[in-house]
Design an enzyme around this catalytic site. Structure first.
Site, PDB file in Angstrom:
ATOM      1  CG  HIS A  72     -23.393  -8.909 -33.093  1.00 45.62           C
ATOM      2  ND1 HIS A  72     -22.837  -8.818 -32.427  1.00 45.62           N
ATOM      3  CD2 HIS A  72     -24.072  -8.841 -33.799  1.00 45.62           C
ATOM      4  CE1 HIS A  72     -21.915  -9.231 -33.822  1.00 45.62           C
ATOM      5  NE2 HIS A  72     -23.193  -9.488 -34.833  1.00 45.62           N
ATOM      6  CG  ASP A  73     -29.704  -6.512 -27.415  1.00 48.77           C
ATOM      7  OD1 ASP A  73     -29.527  -6.692 -26.108  1.00 48.77           O
ATOM      8  OD2 ASP A  73     -30.745  -5.960 -26.850  1.00 48.77           O
ATOM      9  N   GLY A  89     -32.766 -11.802 -25.276  1.00 52.63           N
ATOM     10  CA  GLY A  89     -32.397 -12.092 -26.426  1.00 52.63           C
ATOM     11  C   GLY A  89     -32.549 -10.639 -26.692  1.00 52.63           C
ATOM     12  CG  ASP A  91     -31.998  -7.599 -22.690  1.00 54.19           C
ATOM     13  OD1 ASP A  91     -30.912  -8.262 -23.555  1.00 54.19           O
ATOM     14  OD2 ASP A  91     -31.806  -8.742 -21.760  1.00 54.19           O
ATOM     15  CD1 TRP A 193     -34.919 -16.557 -45.961  1.00 50.63           C
ATOM     16  CD2 TRP A 193     -36.526 -16.734 -45.019  1.00 50.63           C
ATOM     17  NE1 TRP A 193     -35.399 -18.063 -46.212  1.00 50.63           N
ATOM     18  CE2 TRP A 193     -37.250 -17.547 -46.062  1.00 50.63           C
ATOM     19  CE3 TRP A 193     -36.838 -16.169 -43.602  1.00 50.63           C
ATOM     20  CZ2 TRP A 193     -37.585 -18.547 -46.081  1.00 50.63           C
ATOM     21  CZ3 TRP A 193     -38.667 -17.236 -44.487  1.00 50.63           C
ATOM     22  CH2 TRP A 193     -39.077 -18.784 -44.482  1.00 50.63           C
ATOM     23  CG  HIS A 198     -24.206 -10.224 -44.233  1.00 53.17           C
ATOM     24  ND1 HIS A 198     -23.376 -11.122 -43.969  1.00 53.17           N
ATOM     25  CD2 HIS A 198     -24.369  -9.339 -42.927  1.00 53.17           C
ATOM     26  CE1 HIS A 198     -22.949 -11.126 -42.279  1.00 53.17           C
ATOM     27  NE2 HIS A 198     -23.548 -10.231 -41.995  1.00 53.17           N
ATOM     28  CG  ASP A 230     -23.676  -5.243 -51.571  1.00 55.08           C
ATOM     29  OD1 ASP A 230     -23.512  -4.116 -51.219  1.00 55.08           O
ATOM     30  OD2 ASP A 230     -25.145  -6.050 -51.893  1.00 55.08           O
ATOM     31  CB  THR A 232     -25.010  -2.218 -54.191  1.00 59.33           C
ATOM     32  OG1 THR A 232     -25.653  -3.245 -53.889  1.00 59.33           O
ATOM     33  CG2 THR A 232     -24.890  -1.813 -55.835  1.00 59.33           C
ATOM     34  CG  ASP A 237     -28.501  -4.882 -54.019  1.00 59.16           C
ATOM     35  OD1 ASP A 237     -27.873  -4.946 -53.310  1.00 59.16           O
ATOM     36  OD2 ASP A 237     -27.562  -3.711 -54.964  1.00 59.16           O
TER      37      ASP A 237
END
Ligand code: HEM
Ligand SMILES: *[C@@H]1O[C@H](CO)[C@@H](O)[C@H](O)[C@H]1NC(C)=O
Length: 371
Positions: A72-73, A89, A91, A193, A198, A230, A232, A237
């Site tokens: 988020h930053d 960005g 910062d 990627w 998450h 998820d 875990t 994983d």
């Protein structure tokens, strides 16, 4: 495809030009060594946050929120806005200009971690931008099988408040999200990627009702802290990539909230954006690939987070302090189907290759344990 060794060579080459490596390693307090004397301060920050922010090195709420904060930053970077003197960005503006940036509902839920982190940055006199990147990299290394995120120090503490609308929302279409991250310099596959993140994620603000659950046995309604994405959430994983492909049949709270999709089973939460991206014609095969090769998943995530962490900065002006980041311990299970599920519950969406054949954990469908 580039081999892992080759990619690391590129990174090495870049970082070697970034900071002329001293011939001898610098020794810091406690006898620990690092490639650059300027990195010593980060060992002090490390000891302090492991003990006092991450409850003794836990992969808990603070670790997860610290990873989300990196995104988020950093993602608040757009060439068109930079030209207008807006946004910056990675910062640290989300911490320096909380009064402005927390007005954007996309940042809901991040106030606690920002307030928890700020005193550490002030105490150790490091910039907010550096601190956010460092805490995120350390926090995620606390998770079982966590990635090794590189850390470059030296971002200026000066920042400008980011204008609203730059952080993707769970209600956004795949096209909208791709446009936004593309504007910040990322390829479409890099959306997959970056969403490796998450695998340790959960929510409490997208649908606050979904964290109320009937406890098994007693039948009492209990409010849990968060609903995980998820089964875990402490393991780095591939389960997030498996479980997002399960048929959605269940409403975790009272009706679906904005940004929420049907979940595969009690206690689990699915974001609408994750549901769409995982089934997107362009991205479904990359999503599925994350399940096939764990080394590949980690490497792609590490590279993409590094790119996020450098948005708005010139790597050659920063110092490589990656050797201060701890190496994750713990192991994770090979990808599996949760108890009570079968391959028939998988909505395979990659048309060029079959979904990997997974077996289910024995037993009936269980509710996830709370996080
Ligand atoms: C690109 C689209 C993305 C969208 C739409 C998105 C959206 C969300 C939402 C809505 C939540 C739940 C927050 C809550 O309600 O409490 C969440 C959690 C989280 N996100 Fe993302 N996210 C995205 C990408 C990323 C990226 C790139 C990262 C990190 C590199 C990230 C890391 C996390 C983490 C770690 C959490 C869990 C926080 C916790 O458990 O407290 N996300 N995300
Ligand atoms: C960074 O900026 C904040 C104000 O946004 C200030 O309180 C803090 O002391 C600064 N830190 C450093 C290391 O200069």
């Amino acid at each position: 495809m580039l081999s892992k060794a080759f990619l690391y060579l590129i990174i090495l080459a870049v970082s070697v030009t970034a900071a002329i490596p001293p011939t001898k390693r610098a020794t810091c307090s406690g006898g620990r060594t690092t490639a650059n004397k300027a990195c010593c301060v980060w060992f002090d920050v490390l000891d302090d946050i492991q003990e006092n922010l991450f409850s003794g090195g836990d992969c808990g709420d603070e670790a997860r929120e610290s990873l989300r904060l990196i995104f988020h930053d950093a993602i608040a970077w757009s060439p068109a806005l930079i030209a207008l003197g807006q946004g910056g960005g990675a910062d640290g503006s989300i911490m320096a200009h909380t009064d402005v940036e927390m007005q954007d509902p996309v940042n809901n839920g991040l106030d606690e971690i920002i307030e928890a982190q700020r005193p550490f940055a002030l105490k150790h006199k490091v910039s907010f931008g550096d601190f956010i990147q460092f805490a995120g990299a350390v926090g995620v290394a606390n998770c079982n099988g966590g990635p090794q995120i590189q850390f470059f120090a030296g971002r200026s503490n000066e920042s400008r408040p980011a204008p609203p609308g730059l952080v993707p929302q769970p209600t956004d279409s795949v096209a909208e999200i791709l446009l936004r991250i593309g504007d910040a310099g990322f390829l479409p596959v890099q959306l997959v990627w970056m969403l490796v993140s998450h695998t340790i994620a959960s929510q409490k603000t997208t649908d606050p009702c979904s964290i109320r659950r009937m406890t098994e046995g007693t039948g009492k309604m209990v409010v849990f802290k968060r609903a995980p994405f998820d089964s875990t959430p402490k393991d780095f994983d591939a389960q997030f990539f498996v479980e997002t492909m399960l048929k959605g049949t269940f409403t975790p709270g009272q009706g679906l909230h904005s940004g929420e999709a049907l979940s595969p089973y009690p206690g689990e939460f699915r974001l609408q954006s994750d549901a769409r991206i995982s089934r997107d014609g362009l991205l479904a095969c990359e999503w599925q690939d994350m399940i096939m090769d764990r080394g590949n998943m980690l490497q792609k995530f590490e590279l993409t987070v590094l790119q996020l962490s450098l948005l708005g900065f010139d790597q050659s002006m920063l110092t490589d302090c990656s050797d201060v980041i701890p190496i994750a311990t713990g192991t994770v299970a090979d990808p599996f189907l949760p108890a009570g599920m079968s391959m028939d519950d998988i909505e395979a969406s990659c048309i060029i290759s079959p979904f990997p054949s997974l077996s289910a954990v024995p037993g009936p469908v269980t509710s996830l344990s709370p996080v």
